[in-house]
Design an enzyme around this catalytic site. Structure first.
Site, mmCIF file in Angstrom:
data_model
loop_
_atom_site.group_PDB
_atom_site.id
_atom_site.type_symbol
_atom_site.label_atom_id
_atom_site.label_comp_id
_atom_site.label_asym_id
_atom_site.label_seq_id
_atom_site.Cartn_x
_atom_site.Cartn_y
_atom_site.Cartn_z
ATOM 1 N N HIS A 170 0.842 -1.272 0.064
ATOM 2 C CA HIS A 170 0.040 0.082 -0.035
ATOM 3 C C HIS A 170 0.879 1.117 0.035
ATOM 4 O O HIS A 170 1.141 1.941 1.030
ATOM 5 C CB HIS A 170 -1.078 -0.030 0.961
ATOM 6 C CG HIS A 170 -2.029 -1.100 1.049
ATOM 7 N ND1 HIS A 170 -1.835 -2.392 1.993
ATOM 8 C CD2 HIS A 170 -2.969 -1.176 0.420
ATOM 9 C CE1 HIS A 170 -2.911 -3.096 1.403
ATOM 10 N NE2 HIS A 170 -3.702 -2.317 0.717
ATOM 11 N N HIS A 174 1.604 1.658 -5.605
ATOM 12 C CA HIS A 174 0.214 1.156 -5.851
ATOM 13 C C HIS A 174 -0.705 2.010 -6.428
ATOM 14 O O HIS A 174 -1.683 1.772 -7.313
ATOM 15 C CB HIS A 174 -0.141 0.332 -4.630
ATOM 16 C CG HIS A 174 -1.565 -0.007 -4.443
ATOM 17 N ND1 HIS A 174 -2.314 -1.072 -5.212
ATOM 18 C CD2 HIS A 174 -2.694 0.379 -4.023
ATOM 19 C CE1 HIS A 174 -3.576 -1.246 -5.353
ATOM 20 N NE2 HIS A 174 -3.946 -0.261 -4.232
ATOM 21 N N HIS A 212 -6.276 7.192 -2.878
ATOM 22 C CA HIS A 212 -7.180 6.328 -2.276
ATOM 23 C C HIS A 212 -6.642 5.351 -1.133
ATOM 24 O O HIS A 212 -7.098 4.831 -0.509
ATOM 25 C CB HIS A 212 -7.899 5.138 -3.361
ATOM 26 C CG HIS A 212 -7.035 4.080 -3.653
ATOM 27 N ND1 HIS A 212 -5.721 4.209 -4.604
ATOM 28 C CD2 HIS A 212 -6.962 2.788 -3.077
ATOM 29 C CE1 HIS A 212 -5.250 2.987 -4.447
ATOM 30 N NE2 HIS A 212 -5.735 2.110 -4.062
ATOM 31 N N ASP A 213 -5.337 5.475 -1.041
ATOM 32 C CA ASP A 213 -4.518 4.607 0.160
ATOM 33 C C ASP A 213 -3.673 5.660 0.766
ATOM 34 O O ASP A 213 -2.820 5.115 1.507
ATOM 35 C CB ASP A 213 -3.678 3.444 -0.626
ATOM 36 C CG ASP A 213 -4.925 2.106 -0.403
ATOM 37 O OD1 ASP A 213 -5.673 2.080 0.199
ATOM 38 O OD2 ASP A 213 -4.483 1.249 -1.373
ATOM 39 N N ASP A 326 -8.371 -1.377 -8.288
ATOM 40 C CA ASP A 326 -7.673 -1.474 -7.133
ATOM 41 C C ASP A 326 -7.057 -3.052 -6.853
ATOM 42 O O ASP A 326 -5.915 -3.291 -6.214
ATOM 43 C CB ASP A 326 -8.973 -1.404 -5.851
ATOM 44 C CG ASP A 326 -7.882 -1.414 -4.403
ATOM 45 O OD1 ASP A 326 -6.700 -0.775 -4.477
ATOM 46 O OD2 ASP A 326 -8.583 -1.376 -3.366
#
Length: 386
Positions: A170, A174, A212-213, A326
């Site tokens: 993560h 990524h 998103h992370d 994802d």
């Protein structure tokens, strides 16, 4: 039966989280501080919004006397509390590259040189040549998009990338890979023409993918809930990391970079709608809700009421595209999928080691004892990806 058990493992990591509809946690008091007696959990990288935003210091509400652990600073390849971290799991180091391959060279064709926009884009390989892979992808995809203040875009992407911590899986790499997959599928399917979604909403979808992370600590929701981490308390054990990631992204877009509101060109009501849209997309990546949402999707399609002209159904389609991206490495060439699979296993097992050290229940897929990669991947591919 074995594969069904594996599905329970893949989905069960977040099964303790209550059902949450896809709406921003606007009413949550994010400034709540833990008692002074609480032990600290040190996580690399900056995590704004808590007591020590520079050092990344967070607090747990476990009973006094609980174990306090410290992880290495960002980029440190030393041992984790005496447990050796595999060198192969470290993020690619910055290297000196041929100036002709400098991605900020205006004469360089980024797509043909680095493969941005292609399904087989290898973010890990690009990161080995150029450390700012998220900025590379973001500039290529967003530079010609409407609404964004172009003079601040590069600095925004640099700041966003710096907020990612150095994790095996993560990470900023990524995020770049996932954003590229969103772009490829959305553009390749011609969805914008078919669903008539606005340019602004498409831009915000790419922003959500890039962030998103952001700030991921390398532990999943199950760990944070069991540890009674401030994030779990702040977000009431509901999609803990996903709420945190979306909040961090919205903060950056709302003035943390040079005081610029990146949605400021939009009317106030539309800004609110686009913030809700980005938050909804990121909340969709919570794996614990996969089976519930998949069942709802099947019922919607079988009911005969699904219509691409309906705004809610358009967002439903785009939300599933976002989810698919994802985990998109599972449909990439074997060498790329294998590399990402080994990284996520490394991150899972590091969490399991911590859980054992702290006396917490070991989360599904996080126990390295008798772990079988093939069996794990069979369950993931059959029940989650397919």
């Amino acid at each position: 039966r074995d594969l069904q058990d594996q599905l329970s493992e893949w989905i069960g990591a977040g099964s303790r989280q209550p059902t949450l509809n896809n709406s921003p946690m606007a009413s949550v008091n994010e400034s709540a501080a833990a008692p002074q007696s609480s032990p600290a959990l040190q996580i690399p990288g900056q995590m704004p919004g808590f007591e020590d935003s520079q050092g990344g210091s967070f607090h747990s509400l476990q009973q006094p006397g609980a174990v306090s652990i410290t992880l290495p600073e960002r980029g440190d390849s030393s041992q984790f509390s005496g447990l050796q971290q595999a060198a192969s799991a470290q993020e690619p180091a910055s290297v000196t590259v041929d100036p002709s391959l400098d991605p900020w060279n205006k004469d360089l064709h980024v797509r043909s040189t680095f493969g941005v926009g292609d399904w087989n884009f290898d973010a890990l390989n690009v990161a080995a040549q150029h450390q700012s892979v998220l900025k590379l992808v973001g500039m290529e995809i967003l530079n010609d998009r409407p609404m964004l203040p172009k003079e601040h875009l590069a600095e925004f992407l640099e700041t966003l990338e710096s907020r990612y911590t150095s994790q095996p899986y993560h990470s900023n790499v990524h995020a770049a890979d996932m954003t590229n997959a969103v772009y490829f599928m959305f553009e390749g399917c011609g969805l914008q023409e078919r669903v008539h979604v606005s340019e602004t909403s498409v831009t915000c979808m790419y922003l959500a993918a890039l962030g998103h992370d952001v700030g991921h600590p390398g532990y999943n929701n199950n760990f944070l809930i069991n540890f009674r981490h401030d994030y779990a308390i702040t977000y009431s054990d509901r999609s803990v990391l996903e709420n945190f990631h979306s909040a961090e992204l919205i903060r950056l877009l709302s003035g943390q970079v040079k005081g610029v509101n990146f949605l400021g060109a939009l009317p106030e009501q539309q800004q609110k709608q686009e913030r809700f849209w980005m938050t909804s997309l990121i909340l969709n990546t919570d794996m614990s809700k996969l089976m519930q949402d998949l069942s709802a999707l099947r019922m919607k399609i079988s009911s005969g009421t699904f219509a691409m002209e309906d705004v809610a159904d358009q967002q439903l389609v785009m939300g599933w595209l976002f989810r698919s991206a994802d985990i998109g490495h599972s449909a990439k060439p074997w060498s790329i999928h294998e590399a990402w699979s080994m990284r996520v296993v490394q991150e899972f097992h590091a969490q399991g080691d911590r859980e054992i050290q702290l006396g917490l229940p070991v989360s599904p897929l996080c126990d390295r004892t008798d772990f079988k990669l093939g069996k794990s991947q069979a369950g993931f591919l059959q029940f989650v990806c397919l």
